[in-house]
Motif scaffolding. Structure first.
Motif, mmCIF file in Angstrom:
data_model
loop_
_atom_site.group_PDB
_atom_site.id
_atom_site.type_symbol
_atom_site.label_atom_id
_atom_site.label_comp_id
_atom_site.label_asym_id
_atom_site.label_seq_id
_atom_site.Cartn_x
_atom_site.Cartn_y
_atom_site.Cartn_z
ATOM 1 N N ILE B 194 1.333 -7.680 -1.472
ATOM 2 C CA ILE B 194 2.114 -7.966 -1.140
ATOM 3 C C ILE B 194 2.948 -6.442 -2.435
ATOM 4 O O ILE B 194 3.838 -5.888 -2.104
ATOM 5 C CB ILE B 194 3.452 -8.579 -1.639
ATOM 6 N N ILE B 196 -0.067 -3.250 -4.363
ATOM 7 C CA ILE B 196 -0.987 -2.791 -5.238
ATOM 8 C C ILE B 196 -0.911 -1.950 -6.473
ATOM 9 O O ILE B 196 0.164 -1.627 -6.796
ATOM 10 C CB ILE B 196 -2.071 -1.516 -4.191
ATOM 11 N N LEU B 288 5.303 -3.326 -5.100
ATOM 12 C CA LEU B 288 5.232 -3.830 -4.440
ATOM 13 C C LEU B 288 5.549 -2.863 -2.961
ATOM 14 O O LEU B 288 6.508 -1.927 -3.463
ATOM 15 C CB LEU B 288 6.331 -4.015 -4.582
ATOM 16 N N PHE B 289 4.961 -3.315 -1.540
ATOM 17 C CA PHE B 289 5.286 -2.457 -0.761
ATOM 18 C C PHE B 289 6.709 -2.661 -0.137
ATOM 19 O O PHE B 289 7.122 -3.881 -0.488
ATOM 20 C CB PHE B 289 4.254 -3.020 0.186
ATOM 21 N N SER B 290 7.462 -1.500 0.154
ATOM 22 C CA SER B 290 8.518 -1.932 1.319
ATOM 23 C C SER B 290 8.743 -1.118 2.025
ATOM 24 O O SER B 290 7.837 -0.937 2.212
ATOM 25 C CB SER B 290 9.274 -1.192 -0.123
#
Lengths: 149, 290
Positions: B194, B196, B288-290
């Protein structure tokens, strides 16, 4: 129409929709197809209020199954002139998640986590708890097979 | 490997898989010292072994002398017991066994959840000495893996191997100078991340309800005040200087806001709730990825 308000409403609903779909991807269920893409399908339905709706305030409860059981989230929409002019996530006092969810989109909060395949990203290490002891996992498998027998 | 050309040493210890990465392969003597350290820790703290030091406390009250590491574990657990209102407790072992997480891995609940006994009624933990007033199942699983990582790191440093990265199945201790990019495992799908985060010198530990779960909402993170699994947080990460602290804080995040932990610990944190939203401290901003 207030476009900035409308935009924020769409973002809010999209986030809510994803909350349901991602949380529904519980361990033991098929994962992958369920937990992506829901935002794009949910946002347009909120955006295309063509004027055929009566003004007023509408509310409904939604249920979704998280890995930890059923959870309920309340949504209250206000329509005026065929457009959404207000959206409210109703607090369910018994549910701390909903309480967290409401009104806390400020810094330090992301409304929805997003997953990427590990082989698509460049990392040499993963922090998590996917690898547990063989004994534990074997016991779980044994119980599963006994339950099916 | 965290860095190109590094060598790895893998082994099983205290119920999990370990991988230690170093710039060059470890000697046989280094490896033996590491494995001895693991064996010593297991012999002291395992609640799954009838011959461990701590297993005696489950049979009868008394005075139990633990290894030096106990002097650090005790105050850490006491602080977190207070911050979580008793929810996070080393006395949780009996509740875990009651729900089926026992030495035989029966994984069958023996009835409704059983709350852990109040600390001040049954346990006096001073330095390395634990004095118990009733038979109690001590479980230091929330910080033990991290503490063992710290002990292994100390063994390597003493052996002249200052640069190393210890991976205790997803709990990481970076004793190198170069940062390592670490994926944060998706709470519902171990094939995904989710986000890095860059881990500099220090530890990054995770806790999640998706693993060590055995059905019907039963998993291994229990609330000591009720003995029942925590239902609102599904995954957490904590960064701190020591792996023992990061490991314990990752579990504590299941019970309290990270902001409360920051009042007492120098740490960074990220918590994912069962509705899919996440909260985090400044160091996890943009991770967080979004």
């Amino acid at each position: 129409m207030n476009t900035s308000l409308r935009k924020s409403v769409i973002v809010g609903i999209a986030g809510l929709s994803l909350a349901g779909s991602a949380a529904g991807c519980a361990p033991g269920q098929a994962s992958g197809p369920q937990d992506t893409g829901a935002a794009s399908s949910a946002a347009p339905s909120a955006a295309t209020g063509g004027g055929s709706y009566q003004d007023g305030t509408y509310s409904a409860d939604g249920n979704y199954v998280s890995p930890n059981g059923n959870e309920t989230v309340g949504v209250e929409l206000t329509l005026a002139g065929g457009a959404v002019t207000g959206v409210k996530i109703t607090e369910h006092p018994s549910n701390p998640n909903t309480r967290k969810f409401q009104g806390e989109f400020a810094g330090g909060i992301q409304s929805q986590i997003v997953g990427k395949q590990l082989d698509e990203i460049k990392v040499s290490k993963v922090a998590g708890s996917s690898l547990t002891s063989g004994g534990f996992n074997q016991a779980v498998e044994k119980i599963k097979s006994e339950a099916q027998a | 490997m965290p860095h190109p050309g590094w060598a790895g040493f893998s082994f099983d210890g205290i119920g999990t898989r370990w991988e230690i990465s170093t710039p060059s392969p470890l000697s046989g003597a280094h490896r033996r010292r590491l494995l001895d350290t693991v064996a010593d820790y297991d012999a002291a703290w395992s609640r799954f072994r009838p011959d461990s030091l701590i297993a005696g406390a489950a049979r009868q009250p008394g005075r139990y002398e633990l290894p030096a590491g106990a002097a650090a574990l005790g105050p850490l657990y006491e602080t977190l017991y207070r911050l979580t209102g008793g929810a996070m407790t080393p006395l949780i072992g009996g509740s875990l066994e009651h729900l089926g997480y026992d030495a035989g891995y029966s994984l069958r609940p023996g009835g409704p959840p059983l709350a852990a006994p109040p600390w001040d009624e049954v346990l006096d933990w001073r330095g390395t000495v634990l004095t118990t007033r009733a038979p109690v199942v001590i479980d230091v699983g929330a910080a033990g893996k991290g503490q063992l990582a710290d002990l292994l790191s100390a063994v390597l440093r003493e052996g002249g191997v200052g640069e190393h990265l210890i991976d205790a199945s997803g709990d990481l201790l970076n004793a190198g100078t170069a940062p390592v990019d670490v994926g944060l495992e998706h709470p519902y799908d171990p094939a995904r991340a989710i986000g890095i985060v860059s881990l500099g010198t220090g530890a990054l530990c995770a806790s999640a309800a998706n693993r060590r779960a055995w059905g019907d909402g039963l998993h291994h993170v229990l609330d000591g005040t009720t003995g029942a699994p925590v239902r609102t947080v599904v995954a957490s990460w904590a960064m701190a200087a020591s792996a023992m602290t990061a490991d314990a804080l990752a579990t504590a995040l299941f019970f309290v806001d990270g902001f409360a932990l920051q009042q007492e610990f120098d740490c960074s944190w990220l918590t994912v709730y069962s509705d899919g939203h996440a909260e985090y401290s400044a160091d996890f901003e943009g991770v967080l990825f979004s």
